[in-house]
Design a protein around this motif. Structure first.
Motif, PDB file in Angstrom:
ATOM      1  N   GLU A   1     -34.499 -82.177-107.175  1.00  0.00           N
ATOM      2  CA  GLU A   1     -34.398 -83.071-108.337  1.00  0.00           C
ATOM      3  C   GLU A   1     -32.961 -83.468-108.660  1.00  0.00           C
ATOM      4  O   GLU A   1     -32.697 -84.567-109.107  1.00  0.00           O
ATOM      5  CB  GLU A   1     -34.992 -82.385-109.574  1.00  0.00           C
ATOM      6  N   TYR A   2     -32.041 -82.529-108.481  1.00  0.00           N
ATOM      7  CA  TYR A   2     -30.652 -82.781-108.878  1.00  0.00           C
ATOM      8  C   TYR A   2     -29.754 -83.118-107.682  1.00  0.00           C
ATOM      9  O   TYR A   2     -28.556 -83.171-107.819  1.00  0.00           O
ATOM     10  CB  TYR A   2     -30.079 -81.566-109.620  1.00  0.00           C
ATOM     11  N   SER A   3     -30.343 -83.316-106.535  1.00  0.00           N
ATOM     12  CA  SER A   3     -29.595 -83.646-105.312  1.00  0.00           C
ATOM     13  C   SER A   3     -28.417 -82.690-105.103  1.00  0.00           C
ATOM     14  O   SER A   3     -27.268 -83.109-105.036  1.00  0.00           O
ATOM     15  CB  SER A   3     -29.054 -85.079-105.357  1.00  0.00           C
ATOM     16  N   LEU A   4     -28.730 -81.415-105.011  1.00  0.00           N
ATOM     17  CA  LEU A   4     -27.657 -80.418-104.935  1.00  0.00           C
ATOM     18  C   LEU A   4     -27.162 -80.230-103.502  1.00  0.00           C
ATOM     19  O   LEU A   4     -27.913 -80.392-102.538  1.00  0.00           O
ATOM     20  CB  LEU A   4     -28.141 -79.077-105.494  1.00  0.00           C
ATOM     21  N   ASP A   5     -25.877 -79.886-103.416  1.00  0.00           N
ATOM     22  CA  ASP A   5     -25.237 -79.692-102.110  1.00  0.00           C
ATOM     23  C   ASP A   5     -24.963 -78.224-101.797  1.00  0.00           C
ATOM     24  O   ASP A   5     -24.577 -77.904-100.671  1.00  0.00           O
ATOM     25  CB  ASP A   5     -23.890 -80.424-102.079  1.00  0.00           C
ATOM     26  N   GLY A   6     -25.070 -77.358-102.783  1.00  0.00           N
ATOM     27  CA  GLY A   6     -24.749 -75.959-102.510  1.00  0.00           C
ATOM     28  C   GLY A   6     -25.046 -75.069-103.704  1.00  0.00           C
ATOM     29  O   GLY A   6     -25.370 -75.531-104.799  1.00  0.00           O
ATOM     30  N   LEU A   7     -24.948 -73.763-103.447  1.00  0.00           N
ATOM     31  CA  LEU A   7     -25.269 -72.764-104.471  1.00  0.00           C
ATOM     32  C   LEU A   7     -24.106 -71.808-104.669  1.00  0.00           C
ATOM     33  O   LEU A   7     -23.588 -71.256-103.696  1.00  0.00           O
ATOM     34  CB  LEU A   7     -26.470 -71.916-104.033  1.00  0.00           C
ATOM     35  N   ILE A   8     -23.718 -71.610-105.917  1.00  0.00           N
ATOM     36  CA  ILE A   8     -22.770 -70.537-106.222  1.00  0.00           C
ATOM     37  C   ILE A   8     -23.582 -69.415-106.860  1.00  0.00           C
ATOM     38  O   ILE A   8     -24.236 -69.617-107.886  1.00  0.00           O
ATOM     39  CB  ILE A   8     -21.674 -71.001-107.202  1.00  0.00           C
ATOM     40  N   MET A   9     -23.573 -68.263-106.233  1.00  0.00           N
ATOM     41  CA  MET A   9     -24.310 -67.126-106.766  1.00  0.00           C
ATOM     42  C   MET A   9     -23.311 -66.164-107.398  1.00  0.00           C
ATOM     43  O   MET A   9     -22.517 -65.543-106.689  1.00  0.00           O
ATOM     44  CB  MET A   9     -25.093 -66.403-105.669  1.00  0.00           C
ATOM     45  N   HIS A  10     -23.356 -66.089-108.714  1.00  0.00           N
ATOM     46  CA  HIS A  10     -22.490 -65.131-109.401  1.00  0.00           C
ATOM     47  C   HIS A  10     -23.181 -63.766-109.368  1.00  0.00           C
ATOM     48  O   HIS A  10     -24.203 -63.571-110.023  1.00  0.00           O
ATOM     49  CB  HIS A  10     -22.228 -65.593-110.834  1.00  0.00           C
ATOM     50  N   SER A  11     -22.630 -62.869-108.574  1.00  0.00           N
ATOM     51  CA  SER A  11     -23.130 -61.502-108.563  1.00  0.00           C
ATOM     52  C   SER A  11     -22.411 -60.777-109.687  1.00  0.00           C
ATOM     53  O   SER A  11     -21.230 -60.471-109.577  1.00  0.00           O
ATOM     54  CB  SER A  11     -22.798 -60.821-107.241  1.00  0.00           C
ATOM     55  N   ALA A  12     -23.144 -60.535-110.746  1.00  0.00           N
ATOM     56  CA  ALA A  12     -22.511 -59.993-111.947  1.00  0.00           C
ATOM     57  C   ALA A  12     -22.579 -58.474-111.885  1.00  0.00           C
ATOM     58  O   ALA A  12     -23.655 -57.895-111.997  1.00  0.00           O
ATOM     59  CB  ALA A  12     -23.212 -60.531-113.176  1.00  0.00           C
ATOM     60  N   ARG A  13     -21.432 -57.865-111.712  1.00  0.00           N
ATOM     61  CA  ARG A  13     -21.347 -56.416-111.505  1.00  0.00           C
ATOM     62  C   ARG A  13     -22.153 -55.595-112.507  1.00  0.00           C
ATOM     63  O   ARG A  13     -22.811 -54.638-112.147  1.00  0.00           O
ATOM     64  CB  ARG A  13     -19.876 -55.972-111.609  1.00  0.00           C
ATOM     65  N   THR A  14     -22.058 -55.953-113.767  1.00  0.00           N
ATOM     66  CA  THR A  14     -22.739 -55.107-114.759  1.00  0.00           C
ATOM     67  C   THR A  14     -23.924 -55.818-115.414  1.00  0.00           C
ATOM     68  O   THR A  14     -24.435 -55.365-116.415  1.00  0.00           O
ATOM     69  CB  THR A  14     -21.770 -54.588-115.841  1.00  0.00           C
TER      70      THR A  14
END
Lengths: 412, 376
Positions: free
Chosen positions: A342-355
């Protein structure tokens, strides 16, 4: 450095709204109102109907981190045995509780009244346990709203019914605390306002499918407060009316939130509250902009049309069950796939949140899955919503740069 | 007696090999991920329930699937699964015990496809009436799911028999614990862990048979050398490493009671009679007598529970084993610490990491603690 990001102007209104919110909270007791600390996806609507002043635990964590006021609070908690590996929101709020009980000095803009009771929702287990442990620490009544995890679609209705039962029990609890009877007509009125604001917000989010996007994920974040602890009020509706007008205008004139939009991104998990500005500028300089996230698009009544003000408890229950279900990778992966399209995305940022880990699990598999389905890349950045201990500028910058490089070579 | 103990120790030494050997029995093997899975229901469906254990290896392939900041049990389980070390399993059951266990099923399923996965949602707010109702309906759903997979009907009679068998086993374990409280040192910490853990892995019938011989023999065993009486608490989903338990024994500690998962927590709550067998299991869940930091039990207090256990057993102090990244434990630890301090009970916090090369650094701390509380 010259700022690249052309931030949505309406979000500038939020700062004064937040100040007014805290002023009201700090004065609440003087006018005989009860004060609550509410953690997790608490149905604020019910507190509003009972005229209870409240602070939301995670909002306080974000607020104090964004203002750099959380470090001494966390230290106060850690000094009493609170683990630095555990939820940083929880440590911050406990630090406040510990200092306030001791009568120790607290920075003026960080001080809050101690609560008459605590309430929490266990869509995230930590929040439920944190609520119970706070009620033991502060020796005040506590109520945990059990938000069931939906493992199977077949259980969805059962879970909504279970949650409605929790809400009724919570209303009884609130009646006991306030000595007042709950007013269901007032709740319907509140839900009408919630629906209005939610529908406006959803229109704003949908408008970001335009290329270039008029608004970033970071603007969405700043604009969440009115749909969060302020929802169910006309202030909230006004805000989203203004926001929508500005965004429509941008779309009509093809004004993007960054000057040269080339990479449209998804952001997984919570933001890094103390780095929102820096990361948004960093990405803008690389011609990249996050637009969608589980956080902004997975809660806050994203599915506004499902709200039925005539069935307020059912509507609230459905929203909470939905939030909880879609935090889990098994459902999240399908929603991300839809957003990619839907948003024509080019990539993913995955924030691995430590806590803050419930949403982290499965991030590597989701990257694999989106690569398989759409050929788009993803990157994991390890950080934390509010704890600078788990953040490295160099590391994050390098990862973002190489990630953008991968997207660039893919596009060529 | 030594034969039975040796058997228990051997099962725990290499559970992978042992469980793979059970394949001969022609039953499906179902891994139950701690905590809260009603193993009796799996048993009643004619399958072999096996409580999953913590891998002792540093994570390898699994590291690409799970961040480093999850506990050793969960990371080890994913690692074992994706590395092909759990080939003996026919299925796995998870019961929403913590946020990590809630999250890993999609990861396991995608990288380690098994014919059967089942996730149960068990509401954690135990005292609320809606919880019991929900649990009953969830257990009924589980029952149907097990029947479909096993092809065996789970009749009320079969389930009652399974419950009885498990109660028999747990009753024998309680006797061993009672004996240890009476004559501390009669059994080492390592032996005790093996007695409990083997029961989580072996077919219950076999375990009961061995315990029936072991218990009377233990009564006659002479108590070991004296030492400082301690309670071990924590390690909420996995057994403490044997090296650690041996070290405690060698350092002069006498573990006289414990509040460990692979310990009293596993069998403390009796399954009440009355109602249907499914209701009995639900009642055991909502009525669990051990305060569990993954559940909300406003009527009970873990701190008070631990203080009482320590006083009753005559222990001089408590060692709290907090598994790194076990957030439920981390959340309640400050509370435990306060309660123990208020009661004047010395306490030592040991944070247990999955990737630990040696217990030597812990040894110094344990020895210092023993000197402080026991004047060794």
């Amino acid at each position: 450095m010259e700022k690249k990001v052309n931030r949505v102007r309406t979000t500038a209104l939020v700062k004064d709204m937040v100040t007014a919110y805290y002023d009201d909270l700090r004065k609440a007791r003087q006018t005989g109102r009860k004060v609550a600390w509410a953690c997790g996806v608490v149905p604020f609507e019910l507190l509003r109907v009972m005229d209870i002043a409240f602070e939301h635990g995670e909002s306080y964590g974000a607020y104090s981190a964004a203002r750099g006021g959380n470090i001494e609070l966390k230290q106060a908690a850690e000094a009493e045995g609170y683990s630095a590996d555990a939820c940083s929101y929880w440590r911050t709020l406990n630090g406040l509780a510990i200092l306030a009980r001791k009568g120790a000095a607290i920075r003026e803009d960080m001080a809050l009244p101690l609560p008459d009771f605590v309430v929490g929702a266990n869509h995230c287990q930590t929040v439920g346990l944190w609520t119970d442990s706070l009620s033991r620490l502060l020796n005040v009544p506590g109520f945990v709203i059990d938000v069931p995890m939906t493992y199977y679609e077949s259980e969805y209705e059962k879970n909504i019914a279970h949650l409605e039962a929790q809400l009724r029990a919570f209303i009884t609890f609130l009646e006991g605390i306030t000595g007042k009877q709950f007013d269901f007509d007032r709740l319907k009125e509140v839900m009408r306002l919630v629906k209005k604001a939610a529908a406006l917000r959803r229109e704003c989010l949908d408008l970001c499918k335009s290329i270039p996007t008029p608004m970033s994920y970071f603007d969405c974040l700043i604009g969440l407060r009115p749909m969060h602890s302020m929802r169910g009020t006309s202030i909230s509706v006004d805000y989203y009316e203004k926001l929508k007008a500005e965004i429509e205008d941008r779309v009509a004139r093809k004004i993007g939130v960054i000057p040269n939009e080339q990479y449209r991104l998804y952001w997984d998990n919570l933001p890094i509250w103390f780095k929102v500005g820096a990361i948004s500028e960093k990405l803008a300089a690389l011609n990249a902009v996050p637009i969608v996230s589980t956080y902004t698009h997975g809660a806050f009544y994203y599915e506004a049309d499902k709200i039925d003000p005539e069935r307020p408890l059912r509507s609230i229950a459905e929203e909470l069950v939905f939030i909880c279900r879609d935090m889990n990778a098994r459902f999240k992966v399908e929603r991300i796939a839809r957003w990619v399209e839907e948003y024509s995305l080019d990539g993913l940022i995955m924030h691995s949140a430590r806590t803050c880990r419930p949403v982290d699990i499965g991030q590597y598999d989701i990257i694999d899955e989106m690569r398989r389905r759409y050929g788009i890349p993803g990157v994991v950045i390890e950080a934390d919503p509010t704890d600078p201990l788990y953040y490295s500028d160099t590391d994050v910058d390098q990862r973002l740069e190489s990630f953008v490089e991968i997207m660039r070579s893919r596009k060529q | 007696m030594e034969k039975e103990l040796a058997r228990f120790l051997a099962v725990c030494e290499d559970p992978y090999r042992y469980v793979a050997g059970l394949k001969d029995r022609g039953k499906k093997i179902i891994g139950c991920v701690p905590l809260h899975v009603p193993e009796e229901m799996v048993h009643a469906a004619g399958m072999l329930p096996v409580v999953m254990w913590e891998s002792t290896r540093p994570t390898g392939k699994g590291h690409a699937r799970m961040q480093s900041y999850f506990c050793g049990l969960v990371r080890g389980l994913v690692d074992d699964a994706v590395s092909g070390r759990l080939g003996f399993l026919d299925g796995m059951v998870l019961a929403d015990s913590c946020l990590a266990v809630r999250g890993i099923e999609p990861v396991l399923k995608r990288n380690f496809p098994l014919p059967y996965y089942e996730s149960l949602y068990l509401p954690p707010v135990l005292h609320r009436p809606a919880t019991r109702k929900y649990v009953i309906s969830e257990f009924e759903r589980f029952k149907s799911s097990l029947e479909r997979f096993s092809g065996n009907p789970v009749t009320a009679g079969a389930l009652e028999n399974s419950i009885r068998l498990y109660e028999e086993d747990h009753g024998l374990l309680r006797m061993v614990y009672e004996l240890r409280r009476r004559s501390p040192g009669v059994i080492t910490a390592r032996e005790m862990a093996a007695i409990v853990m083997s029961g989580m892995i072996m077919p219950k019938e076999d375990h009961v048979r061995l315990l029936e011989t072991l218990v009377p023999a233990l009564e006659k065993r002479s108590p070991g050398k004296p030492g400082v009486r301690l309670v071990l608490s924590g390690s909420l989903c996995q057994a403490p490493r044997v090296e650690f338990l041996d070290m405690c024994d060698h350092a002069g500690a006498l573990v006289v009671d414990d509040d460990l998962y692979v310990g009293s927590r596993y069998f403390a709550t009796r399954t009440p009679a009355g109602g249907t067998p499914v209701e009995s299991l639900a009642d055991r869940y909502v009525g669990q007598t051990t305060p569990c930091p993954t559940r909300i039990q406003p009527g009970s207090d873990w701190g008070d529970y631990l203080v009482e256990m320590t006083r009753k057993s005559g222990a001089r102090g408590v060692i709290n084993l907090v598994v790194k990244h076990c957030e439920p434990h981390e959340i309640y630890y400050p509370h435990l610490k306060r309660k123990l301090a208020d009661a004047g009970i010395p306490e030592l916090l040991l944070e247990i990491e999955h990737e630990t090369a040696s217990v030597a650094p812990l040894k110094t701390r344990v020895q210092a603690f023993l000197e402080m509380v026991g004047g060794l």
